[in-house]
Design a protein around this motif. Structure first.
Motif, mmCIF file in Angstrom:
data_model
loop_
_atom_site.group_PDB
_atom_site.id
_atom_site.type_symbol
_atom_site.label_atom_id
_atom_site.label_comp_id
_atom_site.label_asym_id
_atom_site.label_seq_id
_atom_site.Cartn_x
_atom_site.Cartn_y
_atom_site.Cartn_z
ATOM 1 N N ARG A 60 0.838 -1.205 0.000
ATOM 2 C CA ARG A 60 0.000 0.000 0.000
ATOM 3 C C ARG A 60 0.861 1.240 0.000
ATOM 4 O O ARG A 60 2.064 1.175 0.215
ATOM 5 N N ASP A 111 -6.225 -6.510 2.227
ATOM 6 C CA ASP A 111 -6.514 -5.648 1.093
ATOM 7 C C ASP A 111 -6.445 -6.364 -0.249
ATOM 8 O O ASP A 111 -7.099 -5.976 -1.199
ATOM 9 N N GLY A 150 -7.551 -1.282 -1.080
ATOM 10 C CA GLY A 150 -7.536 -2.678 -1.496
ATOM 11 C C GLY A 150 -8.430 -2.941 -2.693
ATOM 12 O O GLY A 150 -9.028 -2.029 -3.265
ATOM 13 N N SER A 166 -7.089 3.339 5.007
ATOM 14 C CA SER A 166 -6.206 2.199 4.760
ATOM 15 C C SER A 166 -5.101 2.089 5.791
ATOM 16 O O SER A 166 -3.932 1.951 5.475
#
Lengths: 561, 700
Positions: free
Chosen positions: B13, B538, B558, B573
């Protein structure tokens, strides 16, 4: 005074010693572990099961268990009703008694099948020896065993076990608990002077030269199961105040201990099933404390007597001995009155109508709550109903959805548990309101005013709680009383039993949640105290208006005089 | 992206900033909230709505009866007493206010959700979309006519018309409308995370071709709107059970009060119907009955304020019950980026040699780890020794678990998981240096990730990638442990590294070299033991685990699959938030329990206020321990208290009881003292005070 309190203390100490041991024994019986009498009883039981076609090992579901109870109770009730109606044709009827009225026979049958033994009759002048032995005494064993079976099945479910088999539990209760103890107890009573005879009443010439008929009969065996099974239906009309039922202080002590022993011990039986003796002790002491307070205030009030009467008539301190047997005095009568209403036994050794208002308060309080020891088997179960409600109300405050013994309390459990809360208001308050609306035609009250209100409420509470004792002073052998109390008897017995067993069944099948630091522990002093608070708020406050208008108003009235 | 060692499940991420910086952006307007709530409180008076809440319904019926009794006090027979109209009128007003306050509590709670929904709705407008037809031509259509499977083209400046998958093009998209993150996000096809776009967000550069994945009204924002608005709110299991109990208690009190006049008449102490209704309302649990739904709605709202969207109240409630948290190491326990700390040479190689090879192997690596290797190598004086433009990048894949560079003249440099590099070297007929394992172990014992570097068939050494545990995480795990919540860390790291990190972070258990299958296996194992499990995830391969978990929190970054499988979506997130969500769930339950206990404990005082004074002929005035002035003032005081306690507790219901990470017994002790004992004592004091005031103004 000291002597009186010493008698009370001694009785309670004996009980506190017996309860854990007896509780453990009952646990072994129902966990099917070997007990002392195994060798003697096993063949007998095997024979019974074989003849009755009971499959020993089969567990019943909640529904099956309920069905078994309802059907067996119905069959027994119909059998006893027929026997009572036919007593004029049957042997063992030395005084040639005819069948009672149908409504009295119905009330008697229902009252005994529900383990209540509310009596709208005098035994010696209404029912033959055959009726007393084959009909009533028979039900004393089976109804007590039914209650015990329900209590055990409930404990099994609560602790995650399958419910067991009703017919097996019923049999074990009788063969291993009720019958052996009754046998020994009856022998002791015989030794202490209680009669056991099939001979007709004695006709004697008194010192004054008049003839008197003295009722007697097979009393000893009847007497012991009356106490042990928390039945309470006397052989004679005046119950344990009668010198043939309860001749002396020894029989009085024995009777008090036997009536308290099973419900007290059952808490320890739970402790063993739940593998948590600590919780059992905590619950025991919680109930014990409330019990002591009630015994205490009742005894003190009886000891002080009626101040108005004392001042105007005696001119000095006198305990209240009205309606009491002098051989028991104020202390043993007060202890008995509180014990018999606490345990749903319902036998009396004095006139509850003549108790001071405090005594009226305590006895009503006991029957409203039904958990200060409570009925045979069901009392302990109610105690856990309150624990479950406490967990549900306060358990959220630890930040988890409520669980009891690792099992989640959800909608179904709450519906069933709160159903128990509804039984009393429906079967006590509604008929009381009806009866009191027509005091002249229906109630048959002997003391109008606050005391009269207590008389009526007491009668329905005694029926709904399956206690069976009477405040007396009420003309209750009428069609109205027989039928209206029958409804309370049935509602107060079977609705909670159905709810308890369905609840147990649902708990038994729940996936247990492992215990963590975040789990609310129910075996702490804190939680037990909170439970006591919830019991007082939910169980007692509901009836506060009734208590206020009955014994409390009467008490203040006396004080004003 | 982490090119070399991260296991397939390790969350990939964008780096996340401090949470404070990313408070919810959709501008929620609180203006007019209260006016609207007052308006709603009145519209909720309609019987069809009231009947859903049995406790307040009864109060409403009582209000109507007392209103009739105000018009004609002798409606149910003559009643003694003066100023009955005034008295009954006052009771009517107070009862009406009680109902209104309860409705207001619910309306305020709902209003907050509605305000949030409005803010979201403002991002959703009907736009024109360029729909790609099968023959390749473009048709301008309204965004509401787009169906699942349609293809549209969006170019810089457009609002994306609906949720979809990027199938062609690379562009940056501003998703601040839903995430609050102002930095634009790169979207490209074929990748797990970066290929899904959300309707209502704006493309700010280049152009994309998107395949629509949601029918109109079913998109992500639509779902969010209906969730925060409470349109889909259904009662949670615990709420239903509590409603049942409250209904039964109400029924019990109804029976008590309905039979009371017959008993009272018998003892010649009749009570008027108005007083009986007052007594009934005082006894039934109006406080919790009035606040129950507000507590539930506020719980959802608190989750939403945390920038997490819960799909149901049930999910929030389940959070409080969670026994086990399954956490990914990277991003949750440790900061997402590991940094190169040291080059450890093996065999006869020097540190500089390792640096050189590592540098060469990382020049195309754009992940933070890769860049940190380049930085460290530069610091040690490594420089580019080959023609950059003639080299070729070898990308990381989950299968090879290594990346590197193919240099001119067939020279291959690689870096990657030690096992993977060993395999690479063997395939090039190289030897495994004997001291490699020692270096590997040394790094592992430090809790770092060892990356081996090799040039052709020769292993040069090991790069020590240092993992940094998030500050404060150990304390949070301690708190969780005290609350009875276990934490299990999942990591792709080797056993030794995982053990060291687990120990430093203070997790209870860990699973090293974990695969996506391990994640679901752990959840199932815990659930088989009766535990409730929460996790974050995710990737698409997290979806089954998210669905299996009792509480699955998907990262907004995700994939669509993950978000659909989860029962919560974290717009920021930030996987660490799972811990906060558990606390919110517990707080919700505690608040509900506290107010229930308080409400029921209040009954004692109300009994003692009303019962002694209404049976004037029964002579039980001595029970009037509060010494209230008169029957009328006692009844009014109890009722006024009963009404006012609802608005007084609204703030508590909305913000929740302050949560403390204590164990169950400590919590019970604390809360019983506050709300149980407090609930017994407070009304005694309050009713007495109100009584004094009433007597003073002469109303009593």
């Amino acid at each position: 005074m000291l002597q009186g309190f010493f008698q009370i203390a001694l009785t309670l100490i004996i009980l506190a010693v017996i309860a854990p041991v007896f509780g453990k024994y009952m646990a072994r019986v129902f966990l099917k572990k070997s007990t002392l009498f195994n060798r003697a009883i096993n063949p007998i039981e095997r024979f019974i099961f074989a003849v009755a076609g009971v499959r020993y090992k089969d567990n019943m579901t909640g529904r099956q268990y309920i069905q078994a109870i309802l059907i067996s109770n119905l069959v027994m009730g119909v059998f006893v009703f027929s026997l009572l109606m036919l007593q004029g044709l049957l042997p063992l009827n030395p005084t040639i008694l005819n069948a009672p009225s149908w409504d009295l026979a119905l009330h008697t049958a229902i009252s005994f099948v529900t383990n209540t033994n509310q009596q709208h009759y005098s035994g010696e002048t209404t029912y033959s020896y055959a009726s007393q032995m084959l009909a009533l005494c028979f039900l004393m064993f089976t109804s007590a065993a039914t209650g015990l079976a329900v209590g055990i099945a409930f404990i099994r479910g609560l602790t995650g076990r399958l419910l067991g088999n009703f017919y097996v539990d019923l049999t074990l209760s009788i063969t291993r608990i009720l019958l052996p103890i009754s046998f020994c107890g009856a022998l002791l009573l015989l030794l202490a002077g209680v009669p056991e005879t099939l001979a007709s009443p004695a006709i004697v010439t008194t010192l004054e030269g008049t003839t008197q008929t003295i009722a007697r009969g097979p009393v000893a065996h009847f007497e012991i199961i009356k106490q042990l099974g928390e039945n309470g239906g006397g052989f004679f009309g005046i119950n344990s105040a009668h010198p043939f039922e309860n001749p002396n202080t020894f029989t009085n002590l024995l009777a008090t201990i036997t009536m308290l022993s099973i419900p007290m011990s059952l808490i320890f039986t739970y402790g063993i099933f739940a593998n948590n003796t600590k919780q059992a002790w905590l619950l025991f002491w919680m109930v014990f404390s409330i019990f002591i307070v009630l015994v205490g205030i009742t005894a003190v009030a009886e000891y002080q007597g009626n101040l108005f009467v004392n001042n105007t008539i005696f001119g000095g301190e006198q305990p209240n001995l009205e309606g009491k047997e002098v051989r028991f005095g104020w202390a043993q009568t007060a202890l008995w009155a509180v014990s018999t209403t606490a345990t749903m036994c319902g036998a009396v050794n004095g006139m509850h109508d003549s108790l001071m208002p405090t005594g009226g308060f305590s006895t009503l309080f006991n029957m409203f709550l039904q958990i200060i020891w409570g009925g045979q088997g069901t009392g302990t179960a109610y105690l856990f109903i309150y624990s479950i409600l406490t967990v549900f109300i306060t358990g959220l405050m630890v930040g988890r959805t409520p669980e009891f013994l690792g099992r989640k309390i959800e909608k179904k459990e709450i519906v069933l548990a709160s159903l128990v809360l509804l039984v009393h208001p429906i079967f006590v308050l509604i008929p009381s309101a009806i009866a009191l609306s027509f005091p002249d035609t229906l109630a048959g009250i002997s003391n109008p005013g606050f005391h009269g209100l207590s008389q009526v409420v007491y009668e329905y509470t005694s029926a709904s709680a399956n206690n069976g004792s009477g405040f007396e002073g009420l003309g209750d052998a009428t069609l109205w009383w027989n039928l209206s109390t029958s409804i309370s008897l049935l509602g107060g017995r079977y609705i909670p039993i159905i709810a308890l067993l369905l609840l147990a069944d649902s708990m038994a099948h729940k996936q247990p949640v492992p215990e963590t630091a975040g789990t609310l522990r129910t075996d702490t002093l804190l939680f037990t105290s909170v439970t006591a608070g919830v019991i007082l708020i939910l169980g007692v406050l509901t009836f506060f208006p009734v208590l206020a208008l009955g014994p409390i108003a009467e008490g203040f009235q006396l004080l004003r005089n | 992206m982490d090119s070399t060692t991260s296991s397939p499940i390790s969350p990939r991420r964008r780096p996340t900033g401090p949470r404070e910086g990313r408070k919810h952006t959709p501008k929620v307007s609180r203006k007019g909230l209260y006016q609207r709530a007052i308006r709603d409180a009145f519209t909720k008076l309609n019987l069809r709505q009231m009947v859903k809440n049995p406790v307040m319904f009864l109060v409403w019926v009582g209000t109507i009866i007392t209103a009739l009794l105000t018009i004609d006090p002798a409606l149910f027979g003559t009643v003694p007493g003066e100023n009955l109209r005034v008295f009954n009128g006052l009771i009517t007003i107070i009862l009406f206010l009680t109902v209104l306050f309860a409705n207001f509590a619910e309306a305020v709670a709902e209003g907050r959700g509605k305000a949030q929904a409005d803010a979201l709705r403002s991002t959703k407008s009907d736009t024109l979309a360029r729909k790609l037809l099968n023959d390749g031509s473009i048709q301008e259509v309204s965004s509401t006519t787009l169906r699942r499977g349609d293809r549209v083209q969006v170019i810089a400046g457009d609002l994306i018309p609906a949720d979809g998958e990027v199938i062609a093009g690379v562009a940056s998209v501003d998703e601040s409308a839903i995430t609050g993150e102002s930095a634009p996000v790169l979207k490209e096809p074929g990748s797990d995370v970066a290929s899904s776009v959300t309707g209502g967000t704006r493309i700010i550069s280049d152009e994309l071709t998107i395949q629509i994945t949601a029918d109109p009204g079913k998109g992500f924002i639509d779902r969010m709107i209906s969730l925060v608005e409470g349109a889909e709110r259904s009662k949670t299991p615990n709420e239903i059970a509590l409603t049942v109990l409250l209904a039964v208690l109400t029924l019990v009190f109804l029976l008590v009060i309905a039979t009371l006049p017959f008993l009272a008449n018998y003892v010649q102490s009749p009570v008027s119907v108005a007083i009986l209704i007052a007594l009934l309302v005082a006894l039934i649990p109006t406080t919790i009955g009035g606040l129950l739904s507000a507590i539930g709605i506020a719980g959802m709202d608190r989750v939403a304020q945390f920038n997490v969207i819960a799909t149901s109240g049930r999910a929030v409630e389940a959070c409080g019950d969670v026994n086990t948290l399954v956490l990914d190491k990277t991003g949750t326990i440790t900061l997402g980026n590991r940094l190169a700390e040291e080059f450890i040479p093996v065999k006869e190689h020097s540190e500089d040699d390792v640096a050189k090879v590592a540098f060469a192997a990382s020049i195309f690596d754009q992940t933070p780890e890769g860049k940190s290797i380049v930085r460290l190598a530069n610091k040690l004086g490594s420089a580019l020794e080959f023609d950059w433009s003639k080299a070729e990048a070898v990308d990381f894949s989950a299968k090879t678990r290594m990346s590197g560079t193919n240099l001119p003249h067939g020279v291959e440099v690689r870096k990657g998981a030690v096992e993977a590099i060993k395999g690479f070297v063997r395939s090039r007929n190289g030897q495994i240096p004997t001291d490699l394992d020692a270096a590997y172990e040394r790094v592992s014992r430090l809790g770092g990730t060892p990356l081996a570097v090799a040039l052709n068939g020769d292993i040069y050494g090991v790069i020590y990638l240092k993992d940094i545990i998030k500050p404060g995480i150990k304390e949070r795990f301690d708190q969780l442990r005290r609350m009875g919540v276990r934490t299990i860390m999942l990591t792709g790291d080797n056993q030794i590294t995982a053990a060291v990190i687990a120990q430093e972070a203070g997790v209870d258990d860990f699973i090293a070299e974990a695969t996506p299958e391990d994640k679901i296996a752990v959840i199932q194992r815990e659930q088989a033991a009766g535990k409730l499990v929460a996790m974050t995830g995710d990737g698409t391969n997290d979806a089954p685990a998210l669905a299996q978990a009792n509480v699955g929190v998907a990262m907004n970054s995700g994939t669509q699959a993950a978000k659909e499988a989860a029962n919560m979506v974290d717009l920021d997130s930030d996987p660490t938030k799972l811990i906060d969500i558990v606390a919110i769930g517990k707080q919700l339950l505690i608040t509900r329990g506290a107010l229930t206990t308080f409400s029921i404990a209040n009954d004692i005082a109300k009994y003692f206020a009303i019962i002694p004074v209404i049976f004037t002929a029964a002579g039980i005035e001595r029970l009037n321990i509060m010494n209230l002035a008169s029957t009328q003032s006692a009844v009014l005081s109890a009722l006024i208290y009963n009404a006012l306690i609802i608005p007084a507790l609204i703030p508590l219901a909305l913000t929740g009881v302050k949560f403390r990470p204590l164990n169950a017994n400590q919590l019970l002790q604390r809360n019983i003292l506050l709300y149980g004992l407090g609930g017994v004592v407070a009304p005694f004091v309050a009713i007495k005070v109100i009584d004094v005031v009433i007597a003073a103004v002469g109303l009593g």
